[in-house]
Design a protein around this motif. Sequence first.
Motif, short mmCIF file in Angstrom:
data_model
loop_
_atom_site.label_atom_id
_atom_site.label_comp_id
_atom_site.label_asym_id
_atom_site.label_seq_id
_atom_site.Cartn_x
_atom_site.Cartn_y
_atom_site.Cartn_z
N ASP A 78 -0.35 -4.04 12.05
CA ASP A 78 -0.83 -5.13 12.89
C ASP A 78 -1.34 -6.31 12.06
O ASP A 78 -1.38 -7.45 12.55
CB ASP A 78 -1.96 -4.64 13.81
N ASP A 79 -1.73 -6.02 10.82
CA ASP A 79 -2.22 -7.09 9.95
C ASP A 79 -1.13 -7.63 9.04
O ASP A 79 -1.37 -8.51 8.22
CB ASP A 79 -3.39 -6.57 9.10
N GLY A 80 0.09 -7.10 9.17
CA GLY A 80 1.21 -7.60 8.39
C GLY A 80 1.27 -7.08 6.96
O GLY A 80 2.02 -7.63 6.13
N LEU A 81 0.54 -6.00 6.65
CA LEU A 81 0.56 -5.45 5.30
C LEU A 81 1.72 -4.47 5.14
O LEU A 81 1.97 -3.61 6.01
CB LEU A 81 -0.75 -4.71 5.00
N ALA A 82 2.43 -4.59 4.03
CA ALA A 82 3.54 -3.68 3.73
C ALA A 82 2.97 -2.35 3.24
O ALA A 82 1.98 -2.31 2.51
CB ALA A 82 4.45 -4.28 2.67
N PHE A 83 3.61 -1.25 3.65
CA PHE A 83 3.12 0.06 3.22
C PHE A 83 4.27 1.07 3.21
O PHE A 83 5.30 0.88 3.84
CB PHE A 83 2.01 0.56 4.14
N SER A 84 4.07 2.12 2.47
CA SER A 84 4.94 3.29 2.53
C SER A 84 4.04 4.52 2.50
O SER A 84 2.82 4.40 2.32
CB SER A 84 5.94 3.31 1.36
N ARG A 85 4.62 5.70 2.72
CA ARG A 85 3.79 6.90 2.87
C ARG A 85 4.33 8.06 2.02
O ARG A 85 5.54 8.32 2.00
CB ARG A 85 3.76 7.31 4.34
N TYR A 86 3.40 8.71 1.34
CA TYR A 86 3.71 9.99 0.67
C TYR A 86 2.90 11.05 1.39
O TYR A 86 1.65 11.03 1.37
CB TYR A 86 3.32 9.93 -0.81
N ASP A 87 3.58 12.00 2.05
CA ASP A 87 2.87 12.96 2.90
C ASP A 87 3.21 14.41 2.56
O ASP A 87 3.24 15.29 3.42
CB ASP A 87 3.17 12.69 4.38
N LYS A 88 3.38 14.68 1.26
CA LYS A 88 3.73 16.04 0.83
C LYS A 88 2.56 16.79 0.22
O LYS A 88 2.75 17.84 -0.40
CB LYS A 88 4.88 15.98 -0.18
N VAL A 89 1.35 16.28 0.38
CA VAL A 89 0.20 16.94 -0.23
C VAL A 89 -0.03 18.30 0.42
O VAL A 89 0.06 18.45 1.64
CB VAL A 89 -1.07 16.07 -0.11
N VAL A 96 0.84 -1.20 0.00
CA VAL A 96 0.00 0.00 0.00
C VAL A 96 0.87 1.25 0.00
O VAL A 96 1.91 1.28 0.66
CB VAL A 96 -0.90 0.01 1.26
N LEU A 97 0.45 2.26 -0.75
CA LEU A 97 1.01 3.61 -0.59
C LEU A 97 -0.07 4.49 0.02
O LEU A 97 -1.17 4.62 -0.54
CB LEU A 97 1.46 4.21 -1.92
N ILE A 98 0.23 5.08 1.18
CA ILE A 98 -0.68 6.03 1.82
C ILE A 98 -0.34 7.42 1.31
O ILE A 98 0.81 7.86 1.39
CB ILE A 98 -0.54 5.99 3.35
N VAL A 99 -1.33 8.11 0.77
CA VAL A 99 -1.15 9.49 0.31
C VAL A 99 -1.88 10.40 1.29
O VAL A 99 -3.09 10.27 1.48
CB VAL A 99 -1.69 9.68 -1.11
N THR A 100 -1.14 11.31 1.92
CA THR A 100 -1.74 12.18 2.93
C THR A 100 -0.97 13.50 2.98
O THR A 100 -0.18 13.80 2.09
CB THR A 100 -1.78 11.46 4.29
N ASP A 101 -1.23 14.28 4.02
CA ASP A 101 -0.59 15.60 4.12
C ASP A 101 0.10 15.75 5.47
O ASP A 101 -0.18 14.98 6.40
CB ASP A 101 -1.62 16.71 3.91
N PRO A 102 0.98 16.74 5.63
CA PRO A 102 1.72 16.89 6.89
C PRO A 102 0.80 17.11 8.09
O PRO A 102 1.11 16.66 9.20
CB PRO A 102 2.59 18.12 6.63
N GLY A 103 -0.33 17.80 7.88
CA GLY A 103 -1.25 18.04 8.99
C GLY A 103 -1.83 16.76 9.56
O GLY A 103 -1.94 16.61 10.79
N LEU A 104 -2.19 15.82 8.68
CA LEU A 104 -2.73 14.54 9.14
C LEU A 104 -1.67 13.73 9.88
O LEU A 104 -1.97 12.99 10.82
CB LEU A 104 -3.27 13.74 7.96
N VAL A 105 -0.42 13.88 9.46
CA VAL A 105 0.67 13.20 10.16
C VAL A 105 0.79 13.76 11.58
O VAL A 105 0.92 13.00 12.56
CB VAL A 105 1.98 13.36 9.38
#
Length: 385
Positions: free
Chosen positions: A58-69, A35-44
């Motif tokens: 917790d479910d063992g899913l791989a993910f990374s984050r893009y938080d520059k919106v 999964v790629l999570i797309v979000t913004d600095p405020g939500l972080v």
Amino acid sequence: MQKTLLFQTTPRIVMGASCLAQIPAEVKRLGGGKVLIVTDPGLVKTGIAERLERVLRDDGLAFSRYDKVEPDPRLEIARDAADALRASGADVVIGLGGGSSIDIAKIAALMVENDGDLADYFGVDLVPRPGRKTLIVPTTAGTGSEVTPIVILSDEAEKLKKGVVSPYLFPSVALLDPELTLDLPPQVTAATGMDALIHAVEAFTSKNAYPMTDMLAREAISLLADNIRTAFANGQDLEARTCMLEGSLLAGMAFANAGVTAVHAFAYPIGAEFHIPHGVANSIMLAPVMEFNMLGNLPKFAEMAELLGEEIEGMSLRDMALAAVDAMRTLAADLRIPAHLSLFGIQESDIPNLAQGVMKVTRLLANNPRTMTQEDAERIYLSVL
């Protein structure tokens, strides 16, 4: 001859308090492995992004984050997010946040599966292929983008907001957890809630409205008008927050199919050039545009007065329509939304160029219940200067 009608929406909608916990099951249902999570600095900063990441971890899913919106995201942010998605190898994109994060998630998922430049897609039905799977988690009751085929981006060179409209932009899944909206600040609640209400109003009065969109718009107007003051005054009221999120969803379904009208056409130039938050820009322009438009469909504008809870017994259609306009002015004042463009540095000398910008938004003006000229646009801007 009756025209053929088309209704489209997001194929799967999950809604309810604490339903964030169902995210892993929804990702797996889409066949997702990363999964790629797309979000913004405020939500972080709020910790909401971490809540989502904890559920995935917790479910063992791989993910990374893009938080520059960023708010009213530029074309460059869309391209950067698409590059991040390519690099991540993710097969499901989660858009977490308000309309900006949702739109960037949707457009990034589309761009990585289509050739050409982002600029090639601006307009209607210009995207040749579907994008990657998207799962949208709104944290505001505002844009309704979780159920729309639209992405809006800011073109700084042209000082305009531009839209990509494609059925491939409908998300795969929308997941609405009202608990994620409990800590929204009052002014964000007000601006985003008014945006949702305006979606419903414009869908209801669009030239392309039809019975199914009217049904959704009516319910959305009632839900939002009945609950926005409570959500603004007491953000921890879960029932009000749930009704706001549902109202925003229904308004999104309505305008995704009937279209929005001139209020948004007026909001785009002032948002792009003067960086007025989208919900605030819409709210400032709502009452004067409604007053101009009401002659184009008096019965619909009159009916809105009743939906907004106004006392209308014995009134003419015209007076009922004016009561709806006044109700919107009162609501915006109660929510402490600015009422004048000059508060954002706009001067009378800016009006002609802004009005030209309105006239360029032909996709929306085509839906408007009353024909509008540039002179009309200038007068409307001046009325709220």
